[in-house]
Structure formats: structure tokens, C-alpha cells
Design an enzyme around this catalytic site. Sequence first.
Site, PDB file in Angstrom:
ATOM      1  N   ASP A 332       0.824  -1.414   0.172  1.00 22.18           N
ATOM      2  CA  ASP A 332       0.075  -0.023   0.023  1.00 22.18           C
ATOM      3  C   ASP A 332       0.771   1.221   0.034  1.00 22.18           C
ATOM      4  OD1 ASP A 332       0.781  -0.536   2.690  1.00 22.18           O
ATOM      5  OD2 ASP A 332      -0.504   0.784   3.702  1.00 22.18           O
ATOM      6  N   GLU A 333       0.162   2.259  -0.616  1.00 24.23           N
ATOM      7  CA  GLU A 333       0.639   3.650  -0.314  1.00 24.23           C
ATOM      8  C   GLU A 333       2.312   3.794  -0.803  1.00 24.23           C
ATOM      9  OE1 GLU A 333      -1.772   5.488   3.489  1.00 24.23           O
ATOM     10  OE2 GLU A 333       0.057   4.291   3.727  1.00 24.23           O
TER      11      GLU A 333
END
Length: 527
Positions: A332-333
Amino acid sequence: MRRHRLHLLGSLLLVAAAGVFTSGAAPASTAVQPTPLGQVIPAPASVTPGGAPYRITGDTRIRVGDSREAHRVGEYLADVLRPSTGYPLPVTERGAGGIRLRLAQGPYGAEGYRLDSGRGGVTITAAGPAGLFHGVQTLRQLLPAAVERDTVQPGPWLVAGGTVRDIPRYPWRGAMLDVSRHFFTVDEVKRYVDRLALYKFNKLHLHLSDDQGWRIAIDSWPRLATHGGSTEVGGGPGGFYTKDDYREIVRYAASRHLEVVPEIDMPGHTNAALASYADLNCDGVAPPLYTGTAVGFSSLCVGKEVTYDFVDDVIRELAALTPGRYLHIGGDEAHSTSHADYVTFMDRVQPVVAKYGKTVVGWHQLTGATPAEGALAQYWGLDGTGAEEKARVAKAARNGTGIVLSPADRIYLDMKYDRTTPLGLSWAGYVEVKRSYDWDPGAYLPGVPEDAVRGVEAPLWTETLENPAHLDHMAFPRLPGVAELGWSPAATHDWEDYRTRLAAQGPRWDALGIGYHRSPQVDWPAQ
């Protein structure tokens, strides 16, 4: 005078008889009434009340037959009951009456059970030890809240008569604990495991690495733990788990029938690793350790072969420590990784997980690459997440990727309850108890087939949470609602009924020393 004495004697006999009557199994208007069979959390699949209650006494035995697995569950139950009841509660192979834990084939699946209660005893039947254990949690909640105290309480210890038949809706009922932003000791993790066990969770997802700290010893890259694990958010001393520490967490979780799912987040959220080994950086320069809370600025160097040597070593050592099926690779991210590099990285890393005998789990951004066969994607978006992103997840689900639901504005336990909450964050909005409970995982994401949903998971991120009391305050009372979403049939889902059952949990949490948020949406009993 003689008539007066006879009248007094008769009165005393009536009082004595009434005392005997009200302390037995037979109900009376002045007797203590047992907890109704349907008042537990998660709501059982079916409840058939009826008949006299069973009373646990000093003569009660816990019968387990000749099964070693049933014996272990029996000893767990005895350990729960002995301090508060003061009874010996021997765990035996033979005998009549009492509490019986029985392994037998039946329509229970791996985790379901049947509980039968009547004047003569309580029998919990399951096909496997996990089912017995979950049945014990139901039995525990059917007893007065004082059963959770560690000193002798007056009782009586009544179990309502009738039958509970129960089986979980989903196979994945998880809770994630972030030990990277703030480090939590082995004993503190065990404490959280015991909270999860009470509500029939079966997955403990440990977020073991992030920008602020690397928390697991890796022999082939020792500075990951000794340097990368030396701090935390705010600049505290941090910490890490030795391999023996991690094995102890895995062992303890397994004793409560939770499978540990370890996460090494990559290619982003990796500053602790980049600070520990300069070669992992594209420019060969190690950044300083990081103690803030911003995200998205770090990335492993996708173009360097040493990156994949590092990944292979970490996954190999972590997989060898983890008996469970899954290994979480984050994903993620990764804002500092180009899309092309992200796809390249995931194409290289997912086969490594398979090579060491594990199944890939990743945050739902994994669906922006090509998820490996059998992989699970953990959705952490919001109700208002864009249609394109949701469509990408749905497409992956239709192509065979399993979905674990963790919508941040529903079941991120670190979100503030309201603007007055002193702990937590609010980037996903405020999440009160009703909002966290009142949604259906099977119909949440448009275009995702219901059979692609593997279950739910409640993440507890710890940017602002520093100790077990903080964990309790943010997890309770929302955590049991997540358990119910994962376990109970959709037909049982009803907010008004749930909030009544939830209120009844308050005294149990008081007895366990859980400092919970007294949400105004719930009519809690007076303290």
C-alpha cells in the site's frame, strides 16, 4: 409461648427451604436468572432455549474423553473458571454430568460447534478443537460477568437450558496489530490475543515493518532489527522480537486458535530497512531513522538485484518461523514507486512467497499489478473510494483473487469515535459503534461476488497508541462488532438487537480490566 415458638420454627424452615430452592437449577421469581442463550457475541447461527439451567458447583468436572486436543481446551476452560468460582473443576477422561467437551463428526465444519445445556450438564460438541474452543467462548459468555474476575466471587454459576448450533459465516475473521509505529512486547501481544479469542477471531495479522521500525530479527540482515528496530513514533526506544519471541507469539496465538499472519510491508513503508542497509537505496545512501507519521516517501530500489536478495532472505526466514498458510507483503501507499516499477516488483516478489510455501496476502493495491493465483487482497478503502479503484478490485475478485474487507471508515479501530476522542486519527472520518457494525461484507463492494469475500479484518494502527490501555480503548466496543460481521449469519444482523447484547458485555469488560469507550449509542449498565 409454645404456639409462638412453633410459628417461629415454621418460619425459619420456610426461609431455609426457600434458600435451597432459589440456589438450585429450578427457576423462581426471586432466583438469579441465567443469561439467555442468544445474548452472546457473535450472535449464534441458531438458538433453541428450553429446559432447566445447569449450575456449576464444587462437584463439577470437565470431561474430555481420551482426546489430547479436547484436554487442552478443557484445561483452558478450567483456567478461566477456577479463580472466580473457587471450584477445583478437575479435567477428567470419564465421569457423568458436569461439562463435557466432545469431538465428533457432524455439520460443524472446522470451527463450528453445538452446545447443549440442561439440568444434568453442558455438552459442547465439535468436529475439531477450534470448534470446541469457540464453543467454550460461548459458554463463558453465558456465565455471569463476574466469572472473568481473578478472585473468588459468590455466583451462582448458571448456564441457561437449551441448544446453540453455530458455524462461522466466513473463514477469515482477523485483527491486525501494528507493532511498527509503536512497539508492543510479547506479553502485550498475548494480552490482545486473549481479547480476540473471547470473540472467536481466528487470524492475528502482525504488521512487523514500516518506516518507523523493523520488529523481527532476520539473521542474514541483522541490522534490520538492531538498527531499524531501535526507535518508534515520537522517538521512543522501539524494540524487536527475537526469533524465539516470535515463536512464542505464534505458539500462544495457536493455543487460542488464532493463526499468525506476518506482514513485511514493501516496496513502500520501508524507511527502517533503508536506514539499516545503504545498498537497498538506489543512491546507495542510507537515510536517517524516521519517527514521524507521514507516509508514502520511501521505496526499495526496484532496479537493484540486491533488493530481491533481501526480499528472498526475509521471506525465507519469516516463512520458516510461521506455521500458518499466509504471508502478507503489504503493497500500500507506494507513492514513491512508479506504477511500472510496482508491477515489476510484485511480479518478482509474489513467486518468492510461493517458493517458501506461503500464500500471498497484500493490501488491495496489489490488484493494480497481477495478483498471484490464490492470493488475497485486503481492501482498506472507504465507502467513497473512487469507482475505478473499486472496479479494479472487483475485476480481480471475479478472476479468482479472494477479498478480505477492512474498510477504513468502518473497521479501522484507530479512527476516532468522534471529535472528542483523545486518541487515534480521523483521516477516514469518525467511526462510532453503529457505523462500524451496520454494513454487510457480502454486499459491500459492487461487482465482487459474494463467494469471493473471504471475511473481515479490523486493523489497529498505532501512530497514537502507546500502551495496552490505548489499544483497549480504541478496540472496545468496536472489535466485537467486527467479530459478529465475520462469524454470524447475515440474517441475524440487527443493530437494535446488537446494541442490547453489546451493552451486556460492559460488566464483563469491567471484570477483565478492559477500559472501553462508553459510546452514547449504547445503553450501558451503570458502573
